[in-house]
Design a protein around this motif. Sequence first.
Motif, short mmCIF file in Angstrom:
data_model
loop_
_atom_site.label_atom_id
_atom_site.label_comp_id
_atom_site.label_asym_id
_atom_site.label_seq_id
_atom_site.Cartn_x
_atom_site.Cartn_y
_atom_site.Cartn_z
N ASN A 191 42.49 33.46 51.13
CA ASN A 191 41.24 33.43 50.37
C ASN A 191 40.95 34.76 49.70
OD1 ASN A 191 40.66 30.78 51.01
ND2 ASN A 191 39.51 31.32 52.84
N ILE A 192 41.23 35.85 50.39
CA ILE A 192 40.94 37.18 49.84
C ILE A 192 41.88 37.52 48.69
CG2 ILE A 192 41.06 39.66 50.38
CD1 ILE A 192 40.09 38.94 53.21
N MET A 193 43.14 37.10 48.79
CA MET A 193 44.15 37.53 47.83
C MET A 193 44.38 36.54 46.70
SD MET A 193 46.74 39.42 50.41
CE MET A 193 47.48 40.40 49.14
N LYS A 194 43.52 35.56 46.54
CA LYS A 194 43.67 34.60 45.43
C LYS A 194 43.37 35.29 44.11
CE LYS A 194 42.62 30.12 47.39
NZ LYS A 194 41.63 29.07 47.50
N TYR A 195 44.16 34.91 43.10
CA TYR A 195 43.87 35.38 41.76
C TYR A 195 42.74 34.54 41.19
CZ TYR A 195 48.26 38.01 41.48
OH TYR A 195 49.26 38.90 41.66
N SER A 196 41.81 35.18 40.52
CA SER A 196 40.77 34.42 39.82
C SER A 196 41.28 34.11 38.41
CB SER A 196 39.48 35.23 39.76
OG SER A 196 39.69 36.44 39.08
N GLU A 197 40.66 33.16 37.76
CA GLU A 197 41.07 32.78 36.41
C GLU A 197 40.91 33.96 35.45
OE1 GLU A 197 42.41 30.01 35.08
OE2 GLU A 197 42.59 29.24 37.13
N SER A 198 41.94 34.21 34.66
CA SER A 198 41.85 35.26 33.65
C SER A 198 42.88 35.00 32.56
CB SER A 198 42.07 36.64 34.27
OG SER A 198 43.41 37.00 34.28
N SER A 199 42.80 35.75 31.50
CA SER A 199 43.74 35.58 30.39
C SER A 199 45.05 36.30 30.68
CB SER A 199 43.12 36.11 29.11
OG SER A 199 42.86 37.49 29.26
#
Length: 97
Positions: free
Chosen positions: A71-79
């Motif tokens: 959960n901590i190391m998930k990438y969030s949506e980005s370009s």
Amino acid sequence: MEAPLPGIKVKITTEKQNTKIITPTGSTVSVKDSFKAVTNYEYEVDENEKKRLILILKPEYISVFISDMKNIMKYSESSQYLNQTTKRGYNPKITGV
């Protein structure tokens, strides 16, 4: 037993002994029981040696640890996504500042 005087470090040992400590004023104090006077260097070396201990996670906490790390190391949506699992990084040595 009396508390040690200010400026004197005391190390707890398992052996019983009678140690004489010379105070900054020049008087001698006798310390008995399981305490030993140590230098600042010896005290700091012992404190640093305690940091070498490796604590192993108990098996019942491994699943909680793994789920928390995911959960901590998930990438969030980005370009900067190259694909679903890889994100582009920024390296100023390559592209310049």
